[in-house]
Write a protein that holds these residues in place. Sequence first.
Motif, short mmCIF file in Angstrom:
data_model
loop_
_atom_site.label_atom_id
_atom_site.label_comp_id
_atom_site.label_asym_id
_atom_site.label_seq_id
_atom_site.Cartn_x
_atom_site.Cartn_y
_atom_site.Cartn_z
N HIS A 232 41.39 6.63 60.52
CA HIS A 232 42.54 6.49 59.62
C HIS A 232 43.75 5.82 60.28
CE1 HIS A 232 40.66 8.72 56.44
NE2 HIS A 232 40.50 9.80 57.17
N TRP A 233 43.65 5.48 61.57
CA TRP A 233 44.85 5.03 62.28
C TRP A 233 45.49 3.79 61.66
CZ3 TRP A 233 48.66 6.76 64.78
CH2 TRP A 233 49.54 5.88 65.44
N ASN A 234 44.71 2.79 61.34
CA ASN A 234 45.29 1.57 60.77
C ASN A 234 45.97 1.86 59.43
OD1 ASN A 234 44.47 -0.02 62.92
ND2 ASN A 234 42.54 -0.62 61.94
N GLU A 235 45.38 2.74 58.64
CA GLU A 235 46.00 3.13 57.37
C GLU A 235 47.30 3.88 57.60
OE1 GLU A 235 41.84 3.88 54.90
OE2 GLU A 235 42.61 5.39 56.28
N ILE A 236 47.30 4.77 58.60
CA ILE A 236 48.50 5.54 58.94
C ILE A 236 49.63 4.61 59.36
CG2 ILE A 236 49.45 7.12 60.68
CD1 ILE A 236 46.70 8.58 60.58
N ALA A 237 49.31 3.67 60.24
CA ALA A 237 50.33 2.73 60.74
C ALA A 237 50.90 1.88 59.62
CB ALA A 237 49.74 1.85 61.83
N GLU A 238 50.08 1.55 58.64
CA GLU A 238 50.55 0.75 57.52
C GLU A 238 51.40 1.58 56.55
OE1 GLU A 238 51.47 -2.02 54.74
OE2 GLU A 238 50.64 -2.38 56.75
N LEU A 239 51.04 2.83 56.33
CA LEU A 239 51.70 3.63 55.30
C LEU A 239 52.98 4.30 55.77
CD1 LEU A 239 48.60 5.34 53.63
CD2 LEU A 239 50.21 3.77 52.53
N ILE A 240 53.16 4.50 57.08
CA ILE A 240 54.35 5.22 57.53
C ILE A 240 55.60 4.39 57.29
CG2 ILE A 240 54.31 4.44 59.95
CD1 ILE A 240 55.14 7.99 58.63
N LYS A 241 56.63 5.05 56.86
CA LYS A 241 57.91 4.40 56.58
C LYS A 241 58.59 4.00 57.88
CE LYS A 241 62.19 5.51 54.04
NZ LYS A 241 62.89 6.59 53.28
#
Length: 340
Positions: A232-241
């Motif tokens: 999930h890391w790439n998704e996390i990095a994209e979604l965090i404000k």
Amino acid sequence: MTAIGFTKAGLPISDPDSFKTFTEVVPTPSGHDLLVKIIATSVNPVDIGVRNSGHRDLKKPKVIGWDAYGTVTAIGDDVSLFKPGDKVFYAGSFIRSGTDSQYQLVDERIVGHAPTKLTPAEIGGMPLTSLTAWEALFERLQIDRHATTTNAKRTILIINGSGGVGSIATQLAHMAGLNVIASASRPETIAWVKQNGADETVNHRRNLVTEVRSLGYHYVDYILNLNDLDGHWNEIAELIKPAGKIAAITENRRGIDLQKLTKKCASFHWEWMYSKSYYHTSDMVTQHNILDQVAALLNQGILHSTVTQTLKPINADNLREAHAAVETNHMIGKVAISNE
């Protein structure tokens, strides 16, 4: 006293030798230690990880287990927070003998007064996940749980909302006033996370960026990752404000690229519930304080137990059954084992 442990790590849980019952001397408390007679315990993913760590023969049985509800039967000379006869609950220490035994020594500074309005099993499944979720949200992510008006303008994504930690983290985040998006992939887990206070759900088996943005959120203020950090890391990095905060409890198997957070000035935090007792930090007693607050919230009905399955009594067969359930990775909430 009776204890249950293993002498060979890495055996499949179906093997009768994966847990053995044996007898050892009841320990004597000293210093800040309490001697607790165990009434209920539970199984967490950490139990599976430790039991499966390596394939080696041990010189003496290893007793694991990190959730407990029980009665204080004796105290060390330095104990000031409890007395014999007190009912307590706690998650113990990573470097001491575990809760799969008749009696256990535990430092009073990581022990709470048990809630009084739940069953033994409902109590026995709460300490580890409550401490992990509380520390992750209110210490690592630095969310002010009392600032409900401000928090109502903020959103948290909890990845794996239906597991043990996710089930209590969702409740705590909801209690703090946050807009909670919890991930769940099956009808029964979606219903469970909504019961725990999730405002909206996403499917972690699909692309989380697409899932979250389809709800109308481009970024989220906080992310609590409770499963598959690598995946999930790439998704996390994209979604965090920008300037957002991320916390994770699951270890990565390969390096995570923190540079993906650079332009956003976002922060990343590990949460390991055992850290305070492992290093005997100066703030170790905060776990006592957290558990007392959790007990009060459970008694008031603001939080509810996340135990969904109970086995009786605490024995090797039931421990094997509980481990097998957790190993499926399809558990909703927690499985507890109780003598009462």
